[in-house]
Design a protein around this motif. Structure first.
Motif, PDB file in Angstrom:
ATOM      1  N   LEU A  16       0.894  -1.095   0.411  1.00  0.00           N
ATOM      2  CA  LEU A  16      -0.199   0.032   0.107  1.00  0.00           C
ATOM      3  C   LEU A  16       0.838   1.164   0.235  1.00  0.00           C
ATOM      4  N   SER A  17       2.558   1.295   0.404  1.00  0.00           N
ATOM      5  CA  SER A  17       2.830   2.426   0.624  1.00  0.00           C
ATOM      6  C   SER A  17       3.193   3.162  -0.402  1.00  0.00           C
ATOM      7  N   VAL A  18       3.902   1.480  -1.632  1.00  0.00           N
ATOM      8  CA  VAL A  18       4.530   1.631  -2.319  1.00  0.00           C
ATOM      9  C   VAL A  18       3.511   2.791  -3.539  1.00  0.00           C
ATOM     10  N   VAL A  19       2.380   1.894  -3.458  1.00  0.00           N
ATOM     11  CA  VAL A  19       0.815   2.589  -3.958  1.00  0.00           C
ATOM     12  C   VAL A  19       0.481   4.017  -4.229  1.00  0.00           C
ATOM     13  N   GLU A  20       0.161   4.490  -2.090  1.00  0.00           N
ATOM     14  CA  GLU A  20       0.385   5.989  -2.349  1.00  0.00           C
ATOM     15  C   GLU A  20       1.572   6.823  -2.349  1.00  0.00           C
ATOM     16  N   LYS A  21       2.386   6.746  -2.488  1.00  0.00           N
ATOM     17  CA  LYS A  21       3.768   7.415  -2.770  1.00  0.00           C
ATOM     18  C   LYS A  21       3.668   7.200  -4.650  1.00  0.00           C
ATOM     19  N   LEU A  60      -8.154  -0.929   4.522  1.00  0.00           N
ATOM     20  CA  LEU A  60      -6.651  -0.490   4.313  1.00  0.00           C
ATOM     21  C   LEU A  60      -7.220   1.009   3.808  1.00  0.00           C
ATOM     22  N   ASN A  61      -6.968   2.062   4.369  1.00  0.00           N
ATOM     23  CA  ASN A  61      -6.603   3.214   4.037  1.00  0.00           C
ATOM     24  C   ASN A  61      -6.095   4.141   2.870  1.00  0.00           C
ATOM     25  N   LEU A  62      -6.564   4.196   1.657  1.00  0.00           N
ATOM     26  CA  LEU A  62      -5.705   5.567   1.244  1.00  0.00           C
ATOM     27  C   LEU A  62      -5.794   6.407   0.770  1.00  0.00           C
ATOM     28  N   THR A  63      -4.520   6.725   1.169  1.00  0.00           N
ATOM     29  CA  THR A  63      -4.747   8.345   1.341  1.00  0.00           C
ATOM     30  C   THR A  63      -3.295   9.427   0.494  1.00  0.00           C
ATOM     31  N   VAL A  64      -4.617   9.792  -0.159  1.00  0.00           N
ATOM     32  CA  VAL A  64      -3.614  10.751  -1.562  1.00  0.00           C
ATOM     33  C   VAL A  64      -3.982  12.280  -1.845  1.00  0.00           C
ATOM     34  N   ASP A  67      -4.098  18.745  -4.361  1.00  0.00           N
ATOM     35  CA  ASP A  67      -3.869  20.673  -3.830  1.00  0.00           C
ATOM     36  C   ASP A  67      -4.235  20.698  -2.132  1.00  0.00           C
ATOM     37  N   GLY A  68      -4.096  20.434  -1.777  1.00  0.00           N
ATOM     38  CA  GLY A  68      -3.697  20.496   0.150  1.00  0.00           C
ATOM     39  C   GLY A  68      -4.878  19.539   0.961  1.00  0.00           C
ATOM     40  N   ASP A  69      -5.914  18.351  -0.319  1.00  0.00           N
ATOM     41  CA  ASP A  69      -6.708  17.802   0.786  1.00  0.00           C
ATOM     42  C   ASP A  69      -6.483  16.618   0.110  1.00  0.00           C
ATOM     43  N   ILE A  70      -6.942  15.615   0.915  1.00  0.00           N
ATOM     44  CA  ILE A  70      -7.112  14.134   0.659  1.00  0.00           C
ATOM     45  C   ILE A  70      -8.251  13.935  -0.293  1.00  0.00           C
ATOM     46  N   LEU A  71      -8.426  12.796  -0.970  1.00  0.00           N
ATOM     47  CA  LEU A  71      -9.402  12.223  -1.637  1.00  0.00           C
ATOM     48  C   LEU A  71      -9.860  11.547  -0.707  1.00  0.00           C
ATOM     49  N   ARG A  72     -11.053  12.081  -1.296  1.00  0.00           N
ATOM     50  CA  ARG A  72     -11.771  11.323  -1.107  1.00  0.00           C
ATOM     51  C   ARG A  72     -12.013   9.674  -1.531  1.00  0.00           C
ATOM     52  N   GLN A  73     -11.993   8.342  -0.694  1.00  0.00           N
ATOM     53  CA  GLN A  73     -11.466   7.547  -0.746  1.00  0.00           C
ATOM     54  C   GLN A  73     -13.485   6.544  -1.100  1.00  0.00           C
ATOM     55  N   VAL A  74     -13.174   5.293  -2.631  1.00  0.00           N
ATOM     56  CA  VAL A  74     -14.469   5.186  -2.651  1.00  0.00           C
ATOM     57  C   VAL A  74     -14.113   3.267  -3.127  1.00  0.00           C
ATOM     58  N   SER A  75     -15.855   2.882  -2.696  1.00  0.00           N
ATOM     59  CA  SER A  75     -15.747   1.495  -2.835  1.00  0.00           C
ATOM     60  C   SER A  75     -16.383   1.018  -4.352  1.00  0.00           C
TER      61      SER A  75
END
Length: 217
Positions: A16-21, A60-64, A67-75
């Protein structure tokens, strides 16, 4: 594990960390390009989604950031008219198709009594395109919704005359099998979109003659 972000970029990795990066770098590149070209992107309409098995994506939560805001994660999300869900069950899309077909069938039934030719024309024009759209993508679905679609199709078309083009009384499963075979034929003969040519290749056939190895992603 695959991640879809902003419906513009994707990346696959088990970590997951590689995905986020990787996705964060891609998002920043996209955002920079937009700024340079004086374009704007709505953060509220941008999203991300992890795709994988229930076991691998549980908790698991994806953090991306964008512009300073975290993108909303959806299913699940709608992309090019097809609903993708994070486990690729296609249930969300089947439910969507089922809802649309029910409404269309109700409208078509309001014109009765009508000749069988008129009903066939209405079915082909307003309902069949919904059932057939991208069915080569979501046809592996074997949910209750898919079976319900089959029953609706069978009930309406059972009284319609046969067609020289493609029998409307053929089941939806048969139609999807035909469409899949047609797509494979186009890929093998290189008359499909070019991006599909490198995804599939011929394997050894049933006669034992050598062919190219199948490329597996």
């Amino acid at each position: 594990m695959i991640s879809i972000c902003m419906q513009m970029t994707h990346f696959s990795h088990s970590d997951l960390s590689v995905v986020e990066k990787t996705l964060q770098a891609e998002v920043e590149n996209i955002f920079t390009w937009l700024v340079v070209n004086r374009l704007r992107l709505s953060v509220s309409k941008s999203l991300c989604m992890l795709i994988g098995s229930h076991q691998r994506t549980r908790g698991l939560n994806l953090t991306v950031m964008l512009d300073g805001d975290i993108l909303r994660q959806v299913s699940s999300t709608k992309y090019l008219g097809v609903y993708l869900d994070q486990h690729l069950t296609w249930q969300a899309h089947v439910d969507y198709v089922l809802s649309r077909v029910r409404r269309k069938l109700f409208a078509v039934n309001q014109v009765k009594p009508a000749s069988s030719n008129v009903l066939q024309l209405l079915y082909r024009a307003y309902i069949l395109p919904i059932l057939d759209y991208c069915d080569t993508v979501w046809s592996p679905s074997n949910s209750a919704g898919t079976r319900h679609l089959e029953r609706l199709h069978s009930k309406f078309t059972s009284s319609l005359p046969s067609s020289d083009n493609f029998n409307l009384r053929s089941s939806l499963t048969e139609r999807r099998t035909f469409h899949t075979a047609l797509q494979v034929f186009k890929i093998v003969n290189r008359i499909s979109p070019p991006y599909l040519h490198g995804v599939f290749s011929l394997a050894v056939d049933v006669t034992g003659r050598s062919g190219r190895n199948v490329h597996r992603a």
